[in-house]
Design a protein around this motif. Structure first.
Motif, PDB file in Angstrom:
ATOM      1  N   UNK A  91      71.609  61.202  25.894  1.00 28.07           N
ATOM      2  CA  UNK A  91      71.097  59.977  26.495  1.00 28.07           C
ATOM      3  C   UNK A  91      69.882  60.233  27.371  1.00 28.07           C
ATOM      4  N   UNK A  92      69.695  61.462  27.835  1.00 27.29           N
ATOM      5  CA  UNK A  92      68.533  61.723  28.703  1.00 27.29           C
ATOM      6  C   UNK A  92      67.218  61.486  27.955  1.00 27.29           C
ATOM      7  N   UNK A  93      66.985  62.161  26.813  1.00 32.96           N
ATOM      8  CA  UNK A  93      65.737  61.839  26.090  1.00 32.96           C
ATOM      9  C   UNK A  93      65.702  60.409  25.569  1.00 32.96           C
ATOM     10  N   UNK A  94      66.875  59.854  25.296  1.00 32.53           N
ATOM     11  CA  UNK A  94      66.878  58.526  24.691  1.00 32.53           C
ATOM     12  C   UNK A  94      66.664  57.424  25.721  1.00 32.53           C
ATOM     13  N   UNK A  95      66.851  57.697  27.006  1.00 33.10           N
ATOM     14  CA  UNK A  95      66.575  56.667  28.009  1.00 33.10           C
ATOM     15  C   UNK A  95      65.316  57.029  28.801  1.00 33.10           C
ATOM     16  N   UNK A  96      65.391  58.096  29.596  1.00 35.44           N
ATOM     17  CA  UNK A  96      64.230  58.439  30.422  1.00 35.44           C
ATOM     18  C   UNK A  96      63.083  58.971  29.565  1.00 35.44           C
ATOM     19  N   UNK A  97      63.443  59.690  28.499  1.00 34.75           N
ATOM     20  CA  UNK A  97      62.399  60.182  27.596  1.00 34.75           C
ATOM     21  C   UNK A  97      61.621  59.026  26.989  1.00 34.75           C
ATOM     22  N   UNK A  98      62.330  57.976  26.614  1.00 29.37           N
ATOM     23  CA  UNK A  98      61.660  56.819  26.019  1.00 29.37           C
ATOM     24  C   UNK A  98      60.802  56.118  27.054  1.00 29.37           C
ATOM     25  N   UNK A  99      61.329  55.987  28.279  1.00 32.77           N
ATOM     26  CA  UNK A  99      60.552  55.329  29.325  1.00 32.77           C
ATOM     27  C   UNK A  99      59.260  56.101  29.584  1.00 32.77           C
ATOM     28  N   UNK A 100      59.344  57.429  29.535  1.00 31.43           N
ATOM     29  CA  UNK A 100      58.174  58.232  29.871  1.00 31.43           C
ATOM     30  C   UNK A 100      57.214  58.409  28.695  1.00 31.43           C
ATOM     31  N   UNK A 101      57.743  58.550  27.487  1.00 27.28           N
ATOM     32  CA  UNK A 101      56.835  58.878  26.382  1.00 27.28           C
ATOM     33  C   UNK A 101      56.501  57.672  25.513  1.00 27.28           C
ATOM     34  N   UNK A 102      57.130  56.540  25.759  1.00 27.59           N
ATOM     35  CA  UNK A 102      56.776  55.257  25.143  1.00 27.59           C
ATOM     36  C   UNK A 102      56.632  55.354  23.617  1.00 27.59           C
TER      37      UNK A 102
END
Lengths: 541, 537
Positions: free
Chosen positions: A363-374
């Motif tokens: 969930x880390x890349x899938x939530x914060x990763x998505x917010x950061x890398x758009x």
């Protein structure tokens, strides 16, 4: 309704001279003042249960972003309940604990939960506004000294006669110059100048009063007893009634801030779209609210929840720590040292809990990763989506870094410059988030507009209110139209909608800087009593 | 002893010759090549031609292949199979959609575009798969290299191994990869390298009919390359390399008559048999109807219970050059052709919804069987730019289904730019009913570089595959009873919302201007101070 830009402006002169009455007014004990808040709640209930506005708004790009959309949450929930890893795919990007909440919630309670959240946000804002009201009352305006050496030493030249006199109202401080009221005032004694200005103001308002009073204020207590209130004795010693150079401020009605939020169309559609952004908003408001109460643990818990849900609210640490330090009378650094580990501990605990829930760190890349890398370029009201659709691939990481740094870069400087005004820091931080986060929605705008309405004393120092609120209004109308022309009718292309998001962003940036300038100006006036009616100029440090 | 000494010399010489002959004999029997051509006139008068070129490579020949000694197997294919650890490979280039309802079932039916699936016996399958697609792209002049991780799937149930693996290779060590390119246009440039793999190329044998102008003028064209392991009589695993081509041509188009012959269909005749082929078979299947006459006398004629008449011909080197086959109909209005075997299952897929933001897929699955509920496996690999919402999946049926239609489901969510969404379902279709699947999706907004040059044409979504155990509706001819039957739905064309492709500089400058405005004005706000100044007149 009341949060509409025009009425917000109207309210300033309407209640301008009601200082004494609003001070003596019982603080939100009168049930009448709560009516607008309950209208907001009832409006939501009607729209939820008797119209299909909710299912329509759930799909609108202005409210439902990839990281807050209700439809995506349902998809994540469905995958989770059926034993498919929800974070493996590219659809669900929301925090795991939201799954836990909605996993056990019967469907009928879901609209009620969202209405309750919005009401709780409004109550939190009312509590924050009560603090703001106390600050307003306690604000000290040093009186001018009788002999002003600077003024005496340097006779100030009269302004050019062709400048029209209506510009003398403080709200229109042209070119950051405060001018004497009339040509003759300049060489008069310091006592005379402000008085004449004061009188002129009174005349103006007296003549406009009948037109200005909005219908919902017609029966307001403060209006009924107003009379010639400008000359009425003011009991609050802090307000220096004897000092006519001091601006006459509206003292905040805390319930109004709640009403401003609940009747704001942006927050209504956010609530109706069942956007999970509301959880972030309530965590932000809770964080500020408990910081005001001096409750460090609860404040840090709320801010950690907000940061956990949508990452950017970690910036709310700045206003929260300022508030904690003022409320507990400790130095800022000490407050930071005690609060930061707490914040991190809560954050780690929340992440650990999430890990226990979904059993993987995916969930880390899938939530914060998505917010950061758009990676998901679905249109929203922000600046990221079209920019990164059109960006050349080799520059994408560079501009991603630039844009994300842009969100965070001014938080600490703003907190330092406005450290005396933590609530203004809260306003500025929420506004920056609403403008520059990667997946903004109008719900973010609704929150910072509520903080904005708490700073009513700044309105008369602002230069671009008309422009800003017109731009916001027209962008809000034209945005959905242009999106329709692009995506459905095919008679417009993506540039139409992009241009509208630019206008929306531009208006918000102007609003933010305008408010900041207004606060600086007002503070300067407050702390330079002898120069209040003098001509001053803004220069670099 | 002088005599015996001379005998010894002769004997040893003879012995050597015999040994050599024996070795040559083994080599010959270890590899074999057959050609097979079947013509069927379909009910609507169109003629289906199915070409099959079958090469069986025995274990001995395969061992030589490992030493880079090739005879029947083309070196390019052998190297690919060895380099990438491929056990089984199925590659089809198809144009047009096989019309199951009108034409019945064809074992050579495939999804439109390019479909590739392969079983690997190797570690690092993903790397080998990538190498395989690139190698095949070079071999067949196709864009197979565009099959990357973002459109590769691993079906669990739909594509089982088709070869004989014997005892020594358990099938659970094998790994499957499936990829498709629905938008790939198949043309002469793919046919030419494909025919170059044939032993006689297009110079002799049934391949001498390949006239690209006519082949690609048909209603349906599918060109297949299949490799699978086989167990031959000798202990050990061999390999079967089959090239297939099926094409549906329309003789009615010219003169509205159902008569056809090789020269009318292909403007070619079979030049001669391929000398390397041990067996060249031609079968013409027509309805046994008095109005039809075969143009050339067949070797044997079989009539099956379904009133079908199969005329068998054998070609060999003694066959006269320019052989022609065909059927003449006395009455052009005779309106029946061969009923090919049909299965009870039909499928149609289409798009629902409107606008550029979201849509849905609907699949009609029909079970014609009057009494029996039939089990099928539904497989779909949907590219990531359609964001599926599995919670919107519902199966509707008119039948009063007392049981669940969807028995079992395997779903792999898509990753943006990483992998497709894979949906595989075991379903039971109620007897004599239509079941409709509905599934909603959001259309992704993709970067402007990810759009194809003809962005407004849209994106093709590959066919769904429906797999089931065959229960024939009509008695099939013996050659077409496969263990698992696969039918394919239509591809769906989905248009995604497009950005303005001429705008990148404008967008970058405008947005950066806004960023600069923000930075500048906030910086200004934070660093300015008021100072009283002397103002003089």
């Amino acid at each position: 309704m009341r949060a509409d830009p025009f009425t917000a402006e109207l309210k300033v002169p309407a209640a301008r001279s009601a200082v004494a009455q609003s001070l003596s007014r019982p603080n939100s004990e009168d049930p009448v003042v709560r009516i607008p808040v309950w209208i907001g709640v009832v409006l939501r209930i009607i729209l939820f249960f008797f119209t299909n506005a909710s299912s329509f708004l759930q799909l609108r790009v202005e409210v439902s972003t990839p990281v807050t959309s209700w439809k995506r949450l349902r998809e994540g929930l469905y995958l989770y309940q059926n034993g498919i890893a929800p974070y493996e795919g590219g659809v669900f990007h929301q925090a795991p604990l939201l799954l836990a909440i909605f996993n056990f919630l019967p469907p009928i309670l879901i609209p009620i939960l969202f209405i309750a959240l919005d009401y709780a946000i409004a109550r939190g804002l009312v509590e924050i506004a009560q603090y703001k009201r106390k600050l307003q009352i306690a604000e000290i305006w040093p009186a001018p000294t009788s002999d002003d050496s600077l003024i005496d030493a340097v006779p100030v030249e009269a302004p050019k006669p062709e400048i029209p006199s209506p510009e003398n109202t403080p709200a229109d401080s042209v070119a950051w110059l405060r001018k004497p009221a009339s040509d003759d005032d300049v060489l008069q004694s310091t006592d005379d100048i402000p008085q004449s200005v004061h009188k002129r103001k009174n005349v103006n308002f007296a003549s406009q009063e009948e037109d200005i009073v909005p219908p919902w204020l017609a029966n307001d207590n403060c209006r009924l007893v107003q009379g010639d209130s400008a000359h009425a004795p003011i009991n609050a010693p802090q307000l220096k009634p004897s000092d006519p150079t001091q601006p006459v401020d509206v003292i905040l009605h805390p319930e109004d801030i709640g009403a401003m939020y609940l009747l704001n169309p942006y927050s209504i559609i956010t609530c109706l779209s069942q956007s999970t952004l509301l959880f972030t908003l309530i965590a932000i408001v809770g964080g500020i609210q408990y910081a005001i109460k001096g409750n460090r643990n609860a404040s840090m818990l709320f801010i950690a929840v907000a940061a956990y849900l949508s990452f950017y609210p970690a910036m709310m640490m700045a206003p929260a720590i300022l508030l904690l330090s003022t409320q507990t009378s400790r130095p800022v650094m000490q407050a930071l040292k005690s609060a930061l580990p707490l914040f991190l501990a809560f954050l780690v605990a929340l992440l650990g809990l999430s890990y226990l829930l979904v059993g993987t760190w995916d969930f880390l890349p899938s939530t914060y990763g998505v917010i950061l890398s758009v990676p998901d370029l679905t249109p929203n009201i922000g600046l990221f989506w079209y920019f990164f659709i059109e960006m050349f691939e080799q520059f994408r990481p560079f501009f991603l870094c630039v844009f994300q740094i842009m969100v965070f870069i001014f938080v600490i400087p703003i907190a330092l410059v406005f450290r005396e005004h933590p609530l203004f820091v809260a306003y500025a931080t929420t506004a920056i988030m609403a403008i520059f986060k990667s997946y903004p929605s109008v719900g973010d705008t609704a929150l910072y507009l509520a903080f904005f309405t708490m700073h009513q004393e700044l309105y008369k120092y602002m230069r671009n209110m008309f422009l800003v609120f017109n731009a916001l209004f027209f962008a809000s109308i034209l945005g959905p139209l242009f999106h329709y022309l692009w995506v459905y009718a095919g008679s417009g292309n993506a540039n139409f909608y992009f241009a509208i998001t630019l206008v929306f962003g531009l208006a918000q940036i102007i609003l933010l800087t305008d408010t900041g300038h207004a606060l600086i100006l007002r503070e300067w006036e407050r702390l330079h009593p002898d120069l209040r009616r003098k001509r001053v100029e803004l220069v670099h440090q | 002893m002088v005599f015996s000494q001379g005998h010894w010399w002769w004997a040893s010489l003879l012995c050597l010759v015999w040994l050599g002959q024996a070795q040559a004999g083994v080599a010959i029997t270890d590899e074999s090549y057959n050609e097979d051509l079947r013509f069927t006139q379909l009910p609507d008068g169109k003629v289906l031609s199915e070409f099959k070129f079958i090469r069986r490579i025995g274990p001995l020949a395969l061992a030589k292949v490992r030493d880079n000694h090739y005879s029947l197997l083309p070196r390019s294919v052998g190297e690919i199979v060895q380099t990438f650890g491929v056990e089984e490979l199925h590659l089809t280039f198809t144009q047009g959609t096989w019309n199951h309802q009108k034409w019945g079932y064809s074992p050579l039916g495939a999804a439109a575009g390019v479909q590739l699936w392969s079983w690997f016996n190797t570690s690092s399958v993903d790397k080998q798969w990538k190498g395989l697609t690139h190698a095949l792209a070079g071999l067949f002049c196709a864009s197979l290299n565009q099959i990357d991780q973002s459109n590769t799937a691993q079906p669990l149930l739909s594509f089982l191994p088709e070869g004989d693996y014997g005892e020594e290779l358990p099938q659970d060590v094998l790994e499957l990869r499936y990829g498709s390119l629905p938008h790939e246009a198949v043309c002469t440039e793919n046919l030419t390298p494909w025919t170059k793999l044939l032993p006689c190329q297009t110079q002799a044998g049934i391949a001498s009919l390949f006239n690209a102008y006519r082949l690609f003028d048909g209603h349906y064209h599918s060109m297949g390359t299949h490799i699978r392991p086989i167990i031959t009589d000798d202990a050990g695993r061999g390999m079967e390399f089959v090239q297939t081509l099926s094409v549906v041509l329309n003789p009615l188009r010219l003169d509205n008559r159902k008569d056809w012959s090789l020269s009318s269909l292909f403007e070619r005749k079979i030049a001669s048999a391929c000398a390397l082929a041990s067996d060249t078979k031609v079968v013409v299947t027509v309805p046994s109807h008095p109005a039809s006459t075969l143009n050339s006398p067949p070797l044997s004629v079989l009539t099956d219970s379904h009133e079908r008449l199969s005329a068998h011909y054998n070609l060999d080197l003694s066959t006269p050059k320019d052989t022609d086959f065909g059927v003449t109909w006395e009455d052009s209005k005779v309106d029946h052709g061969v009923n090919r075997s049909r299965w009870y299952i039909d499928a149609h897929r289409y798009q629902t919804g409107y606008g550029g933001e979201r849509g849905g897929l609907a699949v009609d699955l029909r079970n014609h069987h009057p009494t029996a509920d039939l089990d099928i496996i539904y497989f779909e690999a949907i590219p990531w730019y359609l964001k599926l919402y599995l919670h919107t999946l519902r199966a509707e049926t008119a039948a009063d289904a007392s049981h669940e239609i969807i028995k079992d489901m395997y779903y792999q969510p898509a990753i943006d730019r990483g992998r497709p969404a894979v949906l595989e379902m075991k379903m039971t279709l109620p007897a004599n009913s239509t079941t409709t699947l509905h599934l909603e999706f959001d259309k992704a907004y993709i970067k402007y570089t990810e759009h194809p040059p003809d962005a407004n044409r849209g994106f093709d979504i590959g066919a769904a595959v429906i797999t089931f155990t065959a229960i024939p509706e009509s008695p099939p001819s013996p050659h077409d009873i496969p263990p698992q039957v696969r039918i394919h739905t239509e591809t769906v064309l989905v248009s995604l919302p497009t950005p303005d492709f001429s705008m990148p500089y404008n967008v970058i400058t405008l947005t950066c201007t806004l960023m600069a405005l923000y930075f500048g004005s906030v910086f200004n706000m934070l660093t300015r101070q008021y100072q009283p100044v002397i103002v003089k007149g």
